[in-house]
Write an enzyme that holds these catalytic residues in place. Structure first.
Site, PDB file in Angstrom:
ATOM      1  CG  ASP A 142      -3.620  11.717  -3.755  1.00 24.04           C
ATOM      2  OD1 ASP A 142      -4.387  10.742  -3.755  1.00 24.04           O
ATOM      3  OD2 ASP A 142      -3.291  12.335  -2.719  1.00 24.04           O
ATOM      4  CG  ASP A 183      -7.764   5.495  -2.312  1.00 25.66           C
ATOM      5  OD1 ASP A 183      -7.008   4.918  -1.511  1.00 25.66           O
ATOM      6  OD2 ASP A 183      -7.530   6.636  -2.762  1.00 25.66           O
TER       7      ASP A 183
END
Length: 566
Positions: free
Chosen positions: A200, A329
């Protein structure tokens, strides 16, 4: 390109909180993943990425980790996780976890110790700076979630740095003690049997420690943090050390979330790259507004087509990128990349055809295989996502009405992908017998797994067919390693120029084969002139009959075909 074990695989992302709830608390859990492994195996999935299940206060849905070595009780126990690892291995599947190491939670033990002694050992684990006459230190950056990246530490003259929410302080990667702790943690998980990680926000770990002010780009006097990230050089050195100290020792599969494209692809992927692969976020970048969701425009088909091909060609023979149309996302791909007239079953199959037949690693997100769609919320209070709330307020501050601001959220909110998985027509889509943590999309009566598994004509069955074709003995080589040749941007060996039409066409070539993929995203029927063709074999089609005669391939609106060309 060096061949490796994951090249011919198909991957799938699970957002555990919304996947399947087995204890009726309204939150998905690890045991829910275990129960659905056979479903994923039936679909043709090999690699499973599980979004964060570590201990967390869940300010940012688990991407704020308070203990890297613990499973959050909301998801189960470490014993559950170990059982999940065992069950995936029994099915010849691989489990990868999220790796969030640019930042941690403000509840993490390290940060709590830093607050108590900003000048002590743990104060050096973060970026703590003294303010200037009651104002933040230099570095006028706007965090990804809005507001300044600098947060004051109450009762002191210090501020701490956070690229994301104020509850997510950035870790100081220039501190060798921090890096050593991170490497130890990563190796602990790899020793436990995890096959690798999705990594991430990793591009953010390198900072210019002077934190220079930059020209503001908004009325708040701040500048997008992205511009600071893009100005920093040398992150590859950190990433190579990370690789050598951890992943390389275990032949681990790593896929990184990277957005800055100014670096050569070879820095990031391939035999010498920092990671196994990276996501191709080019299409997603087309959805962004200049200043926020409120000024974002619908995706233009020709720009999308151009971006797809640019992403494919930039890799050359260096390695593979991962191809996605949605993730946790992003909003749902069918609402984002399909024009309104194509947001139906045929259009969803058409989008699936393009996504699965591209060169690279196909990466599905939960619900994509049944065509889950964006979910309309009646008020901003129904949203959970911190970024959505920020963008809603930004839209209102720019003069948009409540209705207009909610429309922005409907189009672009991350919660669109986080609504509970639609398993059946039962209450709450069969996700839970409790109260779901986030609203279930009311269209689950029409779109659900149970009904699609029973239908040979469903989108689920179509995804199975596409994946099976990729893995078939006859076509696996060409559909894995074959080069990709765009056939829609110019007059080519196979097709006459049709770049002015809403058609995407490309071929996969190798192993003595040519496979043509063509899809009509427009409203009108088109005829494509194929050149020097002796014979075509239909491998997959999203419509019952393919019309080809005299060198002319006729594509109806929303029609997609996969043809072997001789």
């Amino acid at each position: 390109m060096k061949r490796t074990w994951w090249h011919d695989k198909v991957a799938y992302q699970i957002y555990p909180k919304s996947f399947y709830d087995t204890n009726d608390d309204g939150i998905g859990d690890i045991r829910g993943i275990i129960e659905k492994l056979d479903y994923l195996k039936m679909l043709g999935i090999d690699i499973i990425w599980v979004s964060p299940i570590y201990q967390s206060p869940f300010v940012d849905q688990g991407y704020d980790i308070s203990d890297y070595y613990a499973i959050d009780p909301a998801f189960g126990t470490m014993n559950d996780l170990e059982e999940l690892l065992e069950e995936t291995k029994k099915r010849d599947m691989y489990l990868i976890m999220d790796l969030v190491v640019n930042h941690c939670s403000n509840q993490h033990e390290w940060f709590q110790k830093a607050l108590k002694d900003p000048e002590g050992e743990y104060g050096q684990y973060f970026y703590l700076r003294k303010g200037k006459e009651g104002h933040p230190p230099s570095g006028n950056y706007r965090s990804y979630f809005g507001g300044s990246v600098w947060e004051p530490i109450e009762g002191t003259e210090y501020y701490y740095f956070h690229a994301f929410a104020k509850e997510q302080p950035d870790l100081n990667w220039t501190n060798p003690k921090v890096r050593k702790e991170i490497y130890r943690m990563i190796n602990w998980w790899l020793e436990k049997g995890v096959a690798g990680f999705r990594i991430d926000a990793i591009i953010n770990i390198k900072k210019d420690l002077d934190f220079p002010d930059m020209e503001p780009d908004g009325k708040d006097g701040l500048v997008s943090y992205t511009k600071f990230v893009e100005s920093v050089e040398g992150v590859e050195e950190m990433l190579q050390e990370l690789k050598q100290q951890t992943f390389a020792k275990y032949d681990a599969f790593t896929i990184a979330e990277l957005f800055n494209e100014q670096k050569a692809v070879k820095e990031y992927i391939g035999a010498e790259g920092c990671f196994s692969t990276i996501f191709d976020f080019g299409p997603h970048l087309l959805t962004l507004g200049e200043h926020g969701w409120y000024d974002a425009k619908p995706v233009d088909f020709k720009e999308w087509r151009k971006t797809i091909f640019e992403g494919q060609l930039k890799c050359g023979d260096i390695g593979f990128e991962a191809n996605i149309i949605e993730n946790h996302d992003e909003p749902r791909g069918v609402n984002t990349y399909l024009p309104p007239h194509a947001q139906n079953d045929a259009g969803k199959k058409m989008l699936a055809t393009v996504a699965i037949m591209l060169r690279g690693l196909p990466f599905l997100y939960q619900g994509q295989e049944i065509g889950m769609e964006n979910c309309r919320m009646e008020s901003v209070e129904e949203y959970n996502d911190i970024n959505t709330k920020d963008q809603y307020q930004l839209a209102r501050s720019m003069g948009l009405s409540e209705e207009e601001a909610l429309l922005c959220c409907y189009r672009l909110s991350r919660d669109n992908a986080r609504t509970p998985m639609q398993w059946s027509e039962e209450k709450n889509a069969g996700f839970t017998k409790g109260v779901p943590w986030l609203r279930v999309n009311p269209n689950y009566h029409r779109i659900n797994i149970e009904s699609q598994i029973r239908s040979e004509d469903s989108l689920f069955s179509y995804y199975k067919e596409l994946i099976a074709l990729r893995k078939s003995a006859k076509y696996q080589e060409v559909l894995t390693y074959g080069e990709i040749v765009p056939e829609a941007l110019k007059d080519t060996e196979l097709l006459e120029d049709h770049s002015d039409r809403d058609v995407i066409a490309f071929s996969r070539r190798g192993d003595g084969k040519k496979i043509l993929i063509a899809a009509n995203f427009g409203t009108d029927e088109v005829c494509l002139s194929l050149k020097n063709i002796q014979k075509i074999t239909v491998l997959v089609s999203n419509m019952k009959e393919v019309f080809y005669q005299g060198g002319e391939l006729r594509l109806r609106s929303c029609e997609a075909v996969v043809l072997e060309i001789i």
